[in-house]
Scaffold this motif. Structure first.
Motif, PDB file in Angstrom:
ATOM      1  N   ALA A 281       0.842  -1.201   0.000  1.00 58.78           N
ATOM      2  CA  ALA A 281       0.000   0.000   0.000  1.00 58.78           C
ATOM      3  C   ALA A 281       0.877   1.251   0.000  1.00 58.78           C
ATOM      4  O   ALA A 281       0.627   2.187  -0.759  1.00 58.78           O
ATOM      5  CB  ALA A 281      -0.895  -0.024   1.236  1.00 58.78           C
ATOM      6  N   ILE A 282       1.898   1.247   0.856  1.00 55.62           N
ATOM      7  CA  ILE A 282       2.778   2.416   0.951  1.00 55.62           C
ATOM      8  C   ILE A 282       3.482   2.688  -0.365  1.00 55.62           C
ATOM      9  O   ILE A 282       3.488   3.803  -0.867  1.00 55.62           O
ATOM     10  CB  ILE A 282       3.812   2.190   2.070  1.00 55.62           C
ATOM     11  N   VAL A 283       4.073   1.643  -0.927  1.00 56.66           N
ATOM     12  CA  VAL A 283       4.813   1.808  -2.184  1.00 56.66           C
ATOM     13  C   VAL A 283       3.872   2.306  -3.272  1.00 56.66           C
ATOM     14  O   VAL A 283       4.241   3.103  -4.118  1.00 56.66           O
ATOM     15  CB  VAL A 283       5.456   0.472  -2.597  1.00 56.66           C
ATOM     16  N   ARG A 284       2.656   1.826  -3.215  1.00 58.35           N
ATOM     17  CA  ARG A 284       1.658   2.233  -4.204  1.00 58.35           C
ATOM     18  C   ARG A 284       1.364   3.728  -4.068  1.00 58.35           C
ATOM     19  O   ARG A 284       1.067   4.396  -5.035  1.00 58.35           O
ATOM     20  CB  ARG A 284       0.382   1.440  -3.941  1.00 58.35           C
ATOM     21  N   LYS A 285       1.482   4.238  -2.841  1.00 59.63           N
ATOM     22  CA  LYS A 285       1.153   5.651  -2.586  1.00 59.63           C
ATOM     23  C   LYS A 285       2.282   6.588  -2.971  1.00 59.63           C
ATOM     24  O   LYS A 285       2.143   7.800  -2.878  1.00 59.63           O
ATOM     25  CB  LYS A 285       0.825   5.838  -1.109  1.00 59.63           C
ATOM     26  N   ILE A 286       3.421   6.031  -3.340  1.00 59.79           N
ATOM     27  CA  ILE A 286       4.544   6.895  -3.716  1.00 59.79           C
ATOM     28  C   ILE A 286       4.175   7.667  -4.982  1.00 59.79           C
ATOM     29  O   ILE A 286       3.849   7.060  -5.997  1.00 59.79           O
ATOM     30  CB  ILE A 286       5.820   6.065  -3.966  1.00 59.79           C
ATOM     31  N   LYS A 287       4.267   8.986  -4.864  1.00 61.32           N
ATOM     32  CA  LYS A 287       3.875   9.801  -6.023  1.00 61.32           C
ATOM     33  C   LYS A 287       4.943   9.757  -7.106  1.00 61.32           C
ATOM     34  O   LYS A 287       6.088   9.414  -6.842  1.00 61.32           O
ATOM     35  CB  LYS A 287       3.677  11.242  -5.556  1.00 61.32           C
ATOM     36  N   LYS A 288       4.519  10.137  -8.262  1.00 60.49           N
ATOM     37  CA  LYS A 288       5.440  10.148  -9.399  1.00 60.49           C
ATOM     38  C   LYS A 288       6.523  11.199  -9.167  1.00 60.49           C
ATOM     39  O   LYS A 288       6.230  12.331  -8.802  1.00 60.49           O
ATOM     40  CB  LYS A 288       4.664  10.463 -10.671  1.00 60.49           C
ATOM     41  N   GLY A 289       7.744  10.814  -9.375  1.00 60.97           N
ATOM     42  CA  GLY A 289       8.854  11.738  -9.140  1.00 60.97           C
ATOM     43  C   GLY A 289       9.406  11.619  -7.727  1.00 60.97           C
ATOM     44  O   GLY A 289      10.361  12.294  -7.376  1.00 60.97           O
ATOM     45  N   LYS A 290       8.810  10.759  -6.912  1.00 56.94           N
ATOM     46  CA  LYS A 290       9.301  10.584  -5.537  1.00 56.94           C
ATOM     47  C   LYS A 290       9.976   9.219  -5.421  1.00 56.94           C
ATOM     48  O   LYS A 290       9.647   8.279  -6.147  1.00 56.94           O
ATOM     49  CB  LYS A 290       8.124  10.640  -4.565  1.00 56.94           C
ATOM     50  N   THR A 291      10.934   9.153  -4.512  1.00 61.30           N
ATOM     51  CA  THR A 291      11.625   7.877  -4.308  1.00 61.30           C
ATOM     52  C   THR A 291      11.743   7.595  -2.817  1.00 61.30           C
ATOM     53  O   THR A 291      12.047   8.496  -2.047  1.00 61.30           O
ATOM     54  CB  THR A 291      13.028   7.940  -4.917  1.00 61.30           C
ATOM     55  N   MET A 292      11.522   6.366  -2.439  1.00 63.72           N
ATOM     56  CA  MET A 292      11.635   5.978  -1.037  1.00 63.72           C
ATOM     57  C   MET A 292      12.639   4.859  -0.871  1.00 63.72           C
ATOM     58  O   MET A 292      12.750   4.004  -1.732  1.00 63.72           O
ATOM     59  CB  MET A 292      10.277   5.505  -0.539  1.00 63.72           C
ATOM     60  N   THR A 293      13.317   4.883   0.264  1.00 60.81           N
ATOM     61  CA  THR A 293      14.266   3.810   0.530  1.00 60.81           C
ATOM     62  C   THR A 293      13.526   2.642   1.183  1.00 60.81           C
ATOM     63  O   THR A 293      12.475   2.826   1.772  1.00 60.81           O
ATOM     64  CB  THR A 293      15.361   4.318   1.476  1.00 60.81           C
ATOM     65  N   TYR A 294      14.112   1.474   1.056  1.00 63.61           N
ATOM     66  CA  TYR A 294      13.497   0.288   1.652  1.00 63.61           C
ATOM     67  C   TYR A 294      13.307   0.511   3.149  1.00 63.61           C
ATOM     68  O   TYR A 294      12.320   0.076   3.731  1.00 63.61           O
ATOM     69  CB  TYR A 294      14.385  -0.925   1.421  1.00 63.61           C
TER      70      TYR A 294
END
Length: 84
Positions: free
Chosen positions: A10-23
């Motif tokens: 769910a969280i990864v799905r919520k990542i907006k375009k142009g944003k990056t999250m670390t594991y």
DNA sequence: TAGTTGACCGGAA
DNA sequence: ATTCCGGCCAACT
């Protein structure tokens, strides 16, 4: 398939375009800080198309790995989306 | 049920 | 800066 898994997706799905999250960030938000490895393990087998798994990178800022076309393509995708 | 694996992380040498 | 080692947690065998 645990709650943690679903949360991560769910969280990864919520990542907006142009944003990056670390594991690590994802794991922390999912409620299990320090389980970055688990996140990767989950993605490896349960990589959904609804989830932007290619937006997830390592804490160092490096791209990390990818199974869908290789890390090369992933890097390119990030450059295309992130850098704009 | 127990043991191994892995898209990782952080500290030490 | 690079390489090594232990730890962490979910999924697989």
């Amino acid at each position: 398939m645990t709650e943690f898994t679903k949360k991560v997706l769910a969280i990864v799905r919520k990542i907006k375009k142009g944003k990056t999250m670390t594991y690590k960030q994802v794991a922390d938000m999912a409620g299990s800080p320090g389980s970055a490895r688990a996140v990767g393990s989950i993605m490896k087998k349960n990589y959904d198309l609804t989830v932007s798994c290619h937006r997830v990178i390592k804490s160092d800022g490096t791209v990390g790995d990818y199974n869908r076309g290789g890390s090369e393509m992933k890097k390119k995708l990030l450059e295309e989306e992130k850098i704009r």
